[in-house]
Design a protein around this motif. Structure first.
Motif, PDB file in Angstrom:
ATOM      1  N   ARG A   1       0.538  68.459  41.800  1.00 36.56           N
ATOM      2  CA  ARG A   1       0.068  69.002  40.545  1.00 36.56           C
ATOM      3  C   ARG A   1       0.738  70.333  40.195  1.00 36.56           C
ATOM      4  NH1 ARG A   1      -6.486  67.901  40.566  1.00 36.56           N
ATOM      5  NH2 ARG A   1      -6.368  65.633  40.300  1.00 36.56           N
ATOM      6  N   ASN A   2       1.217  71.057  41.224  1.00 42.45           N
ATOM      7  CA  ASN A   2       1.791  72.374  40.989  1.00 42.45           C
ATOM      8  C   ASN A   2       3.313  72.367  40.944  1.00 42.45           C
ATOM      9  OD1 ASN A   2      -0.749  73.497  40.916  1.00 42.45           O
ATOM     10  ND2 ASN A   2      -0.779  74.001  43.102  1.00 42.45           N
TER      11      ASN A   2
ATOM     12  N   GLU B   1      16.318  58.843  33.001  1.00 46.74           N
ATOM     13  CA  GLU B   1      15.563  57.903  33.828  1.00 46.74           C
ATOM     14  C   GLU B   1      15.204  58.517  35.178  1.00 46.74           C
ATOM     15  OE1 GLU B   1      18.062  54.488  33.998  1.00 46.74           O
ATOM     16  OE2 GLU B   1      17.361  53.677  32.070  1.00 46.74           O
ATOM     17  N   LYS B   2      16.124  59.305  35.769  1.00 47.03           N
ATOM     18  CA  LYS B   2      15.839  59.971  37.046  1.00 47.03           C
ATOM     19  C   LYS B   2      14.674  60.936  36.902  1.00 47.03           C
ATOM     20  CE  LYS B   2      20.487  59.881  39.116  1.00 47.03           C
ATOM     21  NZ  LYS B   2      21.617  60.737  39.549  1.00 47.03           N
ATOM     22  N   ILE B   3      14.719  61.729  35.825  1.00 47.14           N
ATOM     23  CA  ILE B   3      13.669  62.733  35.595  1.00 47.14           C
ATOM     24  C   ILE B   3      12.325  62.065  35.348  1.00 47.14           C
ATOM     25  CG2 ILE B   3      12.898  64.535  33.997  1.00 47.14           C
ATOM     26  CD1 ILE B   3      15.943  65.158  33.592  1.00 47.14           C
TER      27      ILE B   3
ATOM     28  N   ILE C   1       5.270  62.052  40.930  1.00 44.32           N
ATOM     29  CA  ILE C   1       4.470  63.227  41.280  1.00 44.32           C
ATOM     30  C   ILE C   1       3.304  63.439  40.324  1.00 44.32           C
ATOM     31  CG2 ILE C   1       6.488  64.362  42.311  1.00 44.32           C
ATOM     32  CD1 ILE C   1       6.603  66.154  39.830  1.00 44.32           C
ATOM     33  N   ASN C   2       3.149  62.529  39.357  1.00 46.36           N
ATOM     34  CA  ASN C   2       2.062  62.635  38.373  1.00 46.36           C
ATOM     35  C   ASN C   2       2.117  63.987  37.660  1.00 46.36           C
ATOM     36  OD1 ASN C   2      -0.205  61.834  36.922  1.00 46.36           O
ATOM     37  ND2 ASN C   2      -1.624  62.720  38.416  1.00 46.36           N
ATOM     38  N   TYR C   3       3.304  64.331  37.182  1.00 50.33           N
ATOM     39  CA  TYR C   3       3.506  65.636  36.541  1.00 50.33           C
ATOM     40  C   TYR C   3       2.738  65.728  35.228  1.00 50.33           C
ATOM     41  CZ  TYR C   3       5.849  69.549  34.221  1.00 50.33           C
ATOM     42  OH  TYR C   3       6.116  70.718  33.572  1.00 50.33           O
TER      43      TYR C   3
END
Length: 361
Positions: free
Chosen positions: A12-13, A46-48, A55-57
């Motif tokens: 999350r961070n 696509e990578k990003i 990571i559930n950004y």
């Protein structure tokens, strides 16, 4: 003792620099993807996006607010309306969302059109073609004309949201509205519960300067007739065209249709103007007719309370409007995926529950 940092907290961070390192790109490339600035190769994007999903950004709203360099202009292509009418409720939902997203410089401009005049719709579309716009909300009354508009928006890579009635063969990012066929089917069940199978019934339609039925009303009627067919309905289905601004002609029409020998015991109106029919029943003091209508607008509610209208079927227009702008906000500002199909609940209103009902946000 130092608190242990969990794997979930680390996810999350994560910072933009962390995403860049994991994707093997620069922080500037990540920033361009997040804020839609400049061109990025498909491979890098696509990578990003893959790393962000893993990571559930969750992007910071404050960062997005500061990153907004210019207003995000949205056009609202819905019919013109008077206070307390159906489309005014849709607009209220859009305006509520606009206020909530004011810090993100989302600006909504209304492009009203006459819902019974295709030329009026064409004029509004010409305004869209001349405007710097980032997204469009479209009421789908005129099928072919809406399809042509969406094809042009696709060519401009301009996202759009549909409301009121679902329209296939488009690339809309979201639809917010009822399942019109099922709501019409429900109208059939409600009416059949009040009459005999061999009674005659009337479908009331609105007519202005030209005969026209919206996609919404057409699909409701299809669902209604399907219900009657499955139930083995044996009576006649008559059509009555109610003319806006012609109360005397409407009264004469209803006097001819709804007389003892005609055998008409029930009727339905598929748009929000059932009050125009109900007023005749009140004037004639006729209460032995089963009448079903749509939408909990101010003009309809008194006739529901006094029993002239048996049921109103509602579809939460404020939420349709609110969710339409919300979808564009998530798509344009937050760069988040949006759920495409969003059917509204179909609410059945009677005089016993109308005082406790709210379809606002």
């Amino acid at each position: 003792m130092k608190k242990k940092t969990t794997k979930k907290t680390k996810k999350r961070n994560c910072r933009i620099a962390d995403i860049a390192a994991m994707a093997g790109v620069s922080t500037g490339t990540v920033d361009r993807v997040l804020h839609n600035r400049g061109k990025v190769s498909k491979e890098a994007q696509e990578k990003i996006q893959r790393v962000m999903a893993e990571i559930n950004y969750q992007p910071s709203l404050a960062v997005h607010s500061l990153a907004s360099e210019k207003p995000c202009r949205i056009l609202s292509l819905i019919p013109a309306f008077l206070p307390d009418e159906y489309w005014s409720k849709v607009n209220e939902g859009i305006r509520k969302a606009e206020q909530e997203y004011a810090d993100f410089r989302m600006e909504v401009k209304q492009l009203p059109f006459d819902p019974y005049d295709k030329k009026s719709f064409d004029a509004a579309v010409r305004s869209i073609r001349k405007t710097d716009v980032q997204g469009v909300i479209i009421a789908t009354l005129f099928r072919e004309k809406v399809l042509r508009l969406t094809q042009w928006l696709d060519s401009q890579e301009t996202p759009y949201v549909l409301l009121d009635a679902w329209l296939e063969d488009t690339n809309c990012i979201a639809y917010n509205g009822p399942d019109a066929f099922r709501s019409g089917y429900l109208g059939g069940r409600l009416l059949l519960g009040q009459i005999r199978k061999d009674d005659n019934i009337i479908i009331f339609n609105m007519r202005h300067h030209a005969r026209f039925e919206s996609i919404q009303c057409t699909r409701r009627e299809e669902g209604f007739r399907n219900c009657l067919s499955e139930a083995g309905f044996q009576g006649k289905i008559l059509s009555a065209f109610i003319q806006a601004g012609s109360p005397e002609k409407n009264e004469q029409l209803l006097d001819r249709l709804i007389r003892p020998k005609a055998g008409c015991r029930g009727g339905i109106m598929f748009n929000s103007r059932v009050s125009m029919v109900a007023s005749w029943f009140l004037k004639r003091e006729k209460f032995d007719f089963a009448l079903v209508g749509y939408d909990a607008v101010k003009a309809n509610i008194p006739y529901l309370k006094n029993g002239i209208v048996s049921f109103l079927i509602a579809q939460r227009p404020e939420i349709q409007g609110y969710n339409s702008l919300k979808a564009l906000f998530h798509h344009l500002i937050l760069k988040q995926p949006v759920k495409k199909m969003n059917y509204m609940p179909v609410d059945i209103l009677m005089k016993e529950n109308i005082d406790y009902y709210t379809n606002c946000l």
